[in-house]
Each structure stands twice: as structure tokens, then as C-alpha cells.
Design a protein around this motif. Sequence first.
Motif, PDB file in Angstrom:
ATOM      1  N   ILE B  45       0.850  -1.195   0.000  1.00 34.00           N
ATOM      2  CA  ILE B  45       0.000   0.000   0.000  1.00 34.00           C
ATOM      3  C   ILE B  45       0.881   1.238   0.000  1.00 34.00           C
ATOM      4  CG2 ILE B  45      -0.198   0.088   2.530  1.00 34.00           C
ATOM      5  CD1 ILE B  45      -3.123   0.997   2.073  1.00 34.00           C
ATOM      6  N   GLY B  46       0.478   2.260  -0.735  1.00 37.31           N
ATOM      7  CA  GLY B  46       1.237   3.513  -0.765  1.00 37.31           C
ATOM      8  C   GLY B  46       0.932   4.352   0.459  1.00 37.31           C
ATOM      9  N   PHE B  47       1.853   5.242   0.752  1.00 42.54           N
ATOM     10  CA  PHE B  47       1.737   6.086   1.952  1.00 42.54           C
ATOM     11  C   PHE B  47       0.477   6.957   1.906  1.00 42.54           C
ATOM     12  CE2 PHE B  47       4.348   8.352   5.269  1.00 42.54           C
ATOM     13  CZ  PHE B  47       4.674   7.193   5.955  1.00 42.54           C
ATOM     14  N   VAL B  48       0.241   7.580   0.728  1.00 41.51           N
ATOM     15  CA  VAL B  48      -0.881   8.510   0.593  1.00 41.51           C
ATOM     16  C   VAL B  48      -2.213   7.780   0.826  1.00 41.51           C
ATOM     17  CG1 VAL B  48      -2.058  10.078  -0.980  1.00 41.51           C
ATOM     18  CG2 VAL B  48       0.427   9.881  -1.041  1.00 41.51           C
ATOM     19  N   ARG B  49      -2.342   6.625   0.187  1.00 41.43           N
ATOM     20  CA  ARG B  49      -3.583   5.872   0.312  1.00 41.43           C
ATOM     21  C   ARG B  49      -3.812   5.427   1.751  1.00 41.43           C
ATOM     22  NH1 ARG B  49      -5.223   1.188  -3.795  1.00 41.43           N
ATOM     23  NH2 ARG B  49      -6.101   2.977  -4.882  1.00 41.43           N
ATOM     24  N   LEU B  50      -2.744   4.991   2.409  1.00 38.19           N
ATOM     25  CA  LEU B  50      -2.872   4.577   3.801  1.00 38.19           C
ATOM     26  C   LEU B  50      -3.365   5.751   4.654  1.00 38.19           C
ATOM     27  CD1 LEU B  50      -2.441   2.444   6.001  1.00 38.19           C
ATOM     28  CD2 LEU B  50      -0.109   3.288   6.246  1.00 38.19           C
ATOM     29  N   GLY B  51      -2.822   6.935   4.369  1.00 41.17           N
ATOM     30  CA  GLY B  51      -3.256   8.128   5.099  1.00 41.17           C
ATOM     31  C   GLY B  51      -4.762   8.337   4.992  1.00 41.17           C
ATOM     32  N   ARG B  52      -5.302   8.141   3.787  1.00 37.96           N
ATOM     33  CA  ARG B  52      -6.748   8.339   3.604  1.00 37.96           C
ATOM     34  C   ARG B  52      -7.551   7.285   4.348  1.00 37.96           C
ATOM     35  NH1 ARG B  52      -6.569   9.369  -2.715  1.00 37.96           N
ATOM     36  NH2 ARG B  52      -5.409  11.321  -2.619  1.00 37.96           N
ATOM     37  N   GLU B  55      -7.586   8.153   7.982  1.00 31.51           N
ATOM     38  CA  GLU B  55      -8.433   9.307   8.276  1.00 31.51           C
ATOM     39  C   GLU B  55      -9.895   8.879   8.416  1.00 31.51           C
ATOM     40  OE1 GLU B  55      -7.858  12.473   5.536  1.00 31.51           O
ATOM     41  OE2 GLU B  55      -9.631  13.568   6.220  1.00 31.51           O
ATOM     42  N   VAL B  59      -7.850   7.577  12.971  1.00 30.80           N
ATOM     43  CA  VAL B  59      -6.590   7.174  13.586  1.00 30.80           C
ATOM     44  C   VAL B  59      -5.485   7.918  12.856  1.00 30.80           C
ATOM     45  CG1 VAL B  59      -4.999   5.261  14.024  1.00 30.80           C
ATOM     46  CG2 VAL B  59      -7.455   4.905  14.220  1.00 30.80           C
ATOM     47  N   SER B  60      -4.539   8.495  13.579  1.00 30.94           N
ATOM     48  CA  SER B  60      -3.469   9.206  12.895  1.00 30.94           C
ATOM     49  C   SER B  60      -2.362   8.232  12.498  1.00 30.94           C
ATOM     50  CB  SER B  60      -2.912  10.313  13.784  1.00 30.94           C
ATOM     51  OG  SER B  60      -2.258   9.760  14.885  1.00 30.94           O
ATOM     52  N   MET B  61      -1.580   8.636  11.517  1.00 26.24           N
ATOM     53  CA  MET B  61      -0.467   7.812  11.045  1.00 26.24           C
ATOM     54  C   MET B  61       0.464   7.475  12.220  1.00 26.24           C
ATOM     55  SD  MET B  61       0.793   6.673   8.043  1.00 26.24           S
ATOM     56  CE  MET B  61       0.529   7.756   6.639  1.00 26.24           C
ATOM     57  N   GLU B  62       0.701   8.453  13.056  1.00 24.09           N
ATOM     58  CA  GLU B  62       1.563   8.246  14.217  1.00 24.09           C
ATOM     59  C   GLU B  62       1.057   7.121  15.108  1.00 24.09           C
ATOM     60  OE1 GLU B  62       2.086  12.158  16.129  1.00 24.09           O
ATOM     61  OE2 GLU B  62       3.921  11.270  16.934  1.00 24.09           O
TER      62      GLU B  62
END
Lengths: 299, 284
Positions: B45-52, B55, B59-62
Motif C-alpha cells: 500500500i502507498g503512503f498517501v492511500r494509507l493516510g486516507r 483518516e 486514527v493518525s499515522m503516528e
Amino acid sequence: MVETIGDFGLMFHLTRVNSGLHQRELMGAGVAVQTVSRFENKRSDLSLSSVISLLQEVPVTMHEFLITSTGTFPDSFDEFLQYVGVLGVTRDADEQIAGFALRCRILYAMTKNVEWRMRAAMLASSGDIKVQEQERKLVLSYLMRVDDWTSYEFILLRRTLCTGVLLWQDIPQLWPRLHRFNREEHRMNYTRQRMQLVALLSVADLFMEARDFEWLDKVLTVTRQLPVRSGDICAEFHLRALEAEQLLLCPGADHRSGAKLLHELYHSAKFIGAPQIVARLEAISVATGTDLRKMPQKV
Amino acid sequence: MLESEFGPIYRDFRVSKGFSMREASDNKAASIQFLSQFERGNTRIGFVRLGRLLENIHVSMEELLAVRSLRSSNWLDWWAFALDYAQRTGDARMLSHVLFPERVERVVRAVNRVILLSPLQRRNELTRVEKFALTNIVNRSQHYGVFVNLIITHTAIALPASVRRHAIATLDRQSWWDDVLYLRPGTSFSAMWALAEAEVYMHNSNKAKDLMQLMGQHLSPSDLYERLTLLALEAEADLAQGLTQEADKKRADVIATLRVLDDHSEVRRYLAHTKLVWPELGVK
């Protein structure tokens, strides 16, 4: 929200350059130089695993990469959390954001979307009793639905208590979720733990105002045990001042040790040079009729 | 593959928060089929997609990356935590479990070895080769993040005067950030603190005073921990100048403050530090 890959690539580029490293030196991560270069030049996305292995090599902590390296945020959710989270820490936060918050809340509330309506409730009071009641139901039903709270839920609780959407009377039904914490868990979940600490302290303030000593005691007991408290001197002063006030006001408590604690806290706050805490302690001494200039006499 | 770890953790978050797969994949974050594959750990999975996706479930990425059971968490986070833990408890065993990239092996091992020693002992214990490696890292970095700050915090006393001057200038130029407790030794403030303590040890009392003033200017009203450590440093400076009574009084006040705040680990950390430093600074 980050719509392009560019922002991540740029953040990574800056992080790498700041450490004085060349792309070649990141070979240890097992990602091809060309891939790194394409990522930095905004030409392709990078998988989660590659980003993580690259960050091992740089070396930079996750917190730095996500929050502080460029001052931009990787997605609007982290940004929103960070922003609203900070509100609880600065003192004149409410004034600072009042204008901005009102504008946003009007926009947010119009969307009819649950997500955005909750954000609206976190930002400011609507000033309309009917809307407030609807929002209270909405927030409560969301909080009751979530079993394991993360930062978002603690911030949602604290902010909606601040904006008056939730009331202290709502706390007992949320308590099973609010007070739960894992003693073994530490370090990287710091953000969540801190948000829980601040939420519990706001709840304790409300019970103190309402003079509900039974619940106050319950909240303080849990707050005292949170491992994240250690080293957070602002929160510790806040907690200890509440404990002193509790001892001074609660019927049947040891008023003398309350006065002693207040006196010691006052001395320490002056020593560190913390005017806002000195003011708070002075307010407690006036409200409880305690003389701060004299150390309480021994029996 | 890391995704095989993150997918199931994502699923746990989603379920415990009561979100359906449809809600989680909303807003063009992903198709349900993709989400289901990801949750089973079957796809990258790409970083950007995981971020969405994160959200959508609040849950935050951290927070995702902070899950304890994660095998692949960041080594620097672990190291920072283990160093902090060693100072708070006097137990340095956790340090030997931290894995690190080969490139930084020499400096990491050097810091691990001296973490519980006094400043003078550190200066004597570190070898010439190690000092060279430490210097190299400090000089090479254009912006000090947690890693370089940690190194300065723990080895400032052993760095040559020119390197310390360079570090002070760099720290003064960059913006300061803080506020992650276990990362506190990795802040610009802590690095500057150690550099100022080194000046106290060299009996450059004017230089030390200037640095303390500079540090004071960077503080906001709520940085109470930093204010307290600055007072602790003033006590050391007094002691080095032979003002024993003033120094002892300040030290007693710092301890009393930590005690009234009921902060046992910070009391322990400070007592351990003064036990090492007082005899070294007080002799002359």
C-alpha cells in the motif's frame, strides 16, 4: 489532504538533505536509488514498507518525519488532531481561535455529514440550544460506539466539554472508556496518552466546579496512575493543585495537609517562575480561605 | 513485507472503532476489494492511500506506527526511549536490545557505553576514534534532529571546543521544538543544555551564562520542565564558581519541587545526576 505524492517526496528529500546524506548512502534500505529519486522528484508513490526502511537509514524518528520536518502535515487528519490537540495546551486558546472556529463550524455544520458536524462541535459553541442538543446526541452516540479510544476520541471529549456541547453529567456513562489505560504501554503512543491525561484533567476540573467529590476522587485516582504524567510538569501542577483543593474543600478530608500541599506548590511555582500557576494557586487559596504566606502549624 | 503486519493492525483499529469496511473505504480512499486484501496483509500500500484509509477511521499515522506489537518500528524511537529509560531507572540493559543501522554503529555503541557515567568519566572513557566519529556526525548535519541532538546531549563534554562552538551556532539558527517526553534528550534544548554544562565544566562561566540566557529566551511560559532543568544548571554553575551554599540551596529546591509534584522517576534521575556531578564540580 495531500493530493499528490509530491509532499511526501519533498518531506523525505528535506529530511535526507538535513542529515547530510546522499541517495547512494541509503542503499542499506534495499530500495533502488532510482526509486528514491523518483519519489523525491514527485514522480511516483512509494510503498509504506519502503518509506519505513528508508527512514531507518536516515536516521529520523517517525514523529519528526510526520510532524516537524517541514511544518506541513502528511494528511489533514494528523493536522487536525495536532491543531485541536494544541488548543488544550495553550491558555488563551479559546480566544485565539474563536473567529476562525465560528467560520469553520458554520461551514462544517452545513454539510450534514456526521464527521464534519463533530468537527464543528469541537471548534465552538453553536449558541443554539436545539442544535447543541442534536450535537450532544451525535457526539455521545459516537463515543459510546467506539470501544478503544485513540487520540481522536479523547480530543473530541475534551473539546466538546469546552464548547459546552457535552456536560459533566455525561461523563459517568463514558467513564468505562475514558478511564481505561494500559500500564505496560509507553513511549510512541505518547500522543494518545497525553490526550487522555489532558482530557481527565478537564473532567476533574468540571467535577471540582460541580463539587462532586465522589467523582472527582475517582477521576484523580486514575489520573495519578497514568505513566505519561512523569516529566510533564504543567500537568503535574494541575493535578496536585486539584488534590490540594480537594483536601481543603471535601468534608471530612485532612484540611491541614491540603493547606501544606498548597503552600509547597506555591513555593515551587514561584521557584520555577510560572506566573499562571502561581495565579491559579492564589485563586484556590482565596476560594478556600487558606493563607499562603504562613506554613500551616503542626498540631 | 511490512504490509502483512500493518493490514491486520488496521483491521483491529477499524473493528474496535465500529467502522464498516464501506465507511473505511469511503471518499475514494480505496475499493472494498483492495481494503479487504490489505487487511489480510496480501497487498502493498502507498503512503498517501494509507493516510486516507486511516483518516476515515479517525486514527493518525503516528498512532498506527506506534502500535506496540509492531516488529518494524523505528530504531531511533527505540533508542531514544531506551536512553531515557536508562537515565530514569539506572538500568541500561534495554540499550543492548536496540538494533541500529551499521553506518551508525560506532556512535550508538559509544553513547550506550557512557550513558550512566559522569561528564568527566565520559570524556575519559570515549576513545579518539569514537570522538572523531561523533564529531563527524555533528559537523556533517545541516539541521539537528533527534539523532544529532541525542548525540550532543550525551557526549557534549567529549567534543572538541571548535565542534561545540559549531553546534551552538547551528542550534541557535534552527527553530526549537520539543514536547515528546521520551524524546526530550533529543530536543534542541537538551543539546544546548549539555553544551552549556560542558562550559561549566571548563570553568568558562561567562560563556555558560550566555548560553543559559539564550536557552531562557527560547522557552515559552508552559515549558516548566525546561525551566526547572535550567535552574538545576544554574546550581552547577554556582558550584563550579565556589558558591557552594547557593548551589546547595538551588539543588534542594529542585528536589523539593519534583517531590511535591510526586514525580518519583524525575527525582531519581536528578539525584543520580547530582551524585555524579557534585563531587566533580565541588572539589576545586
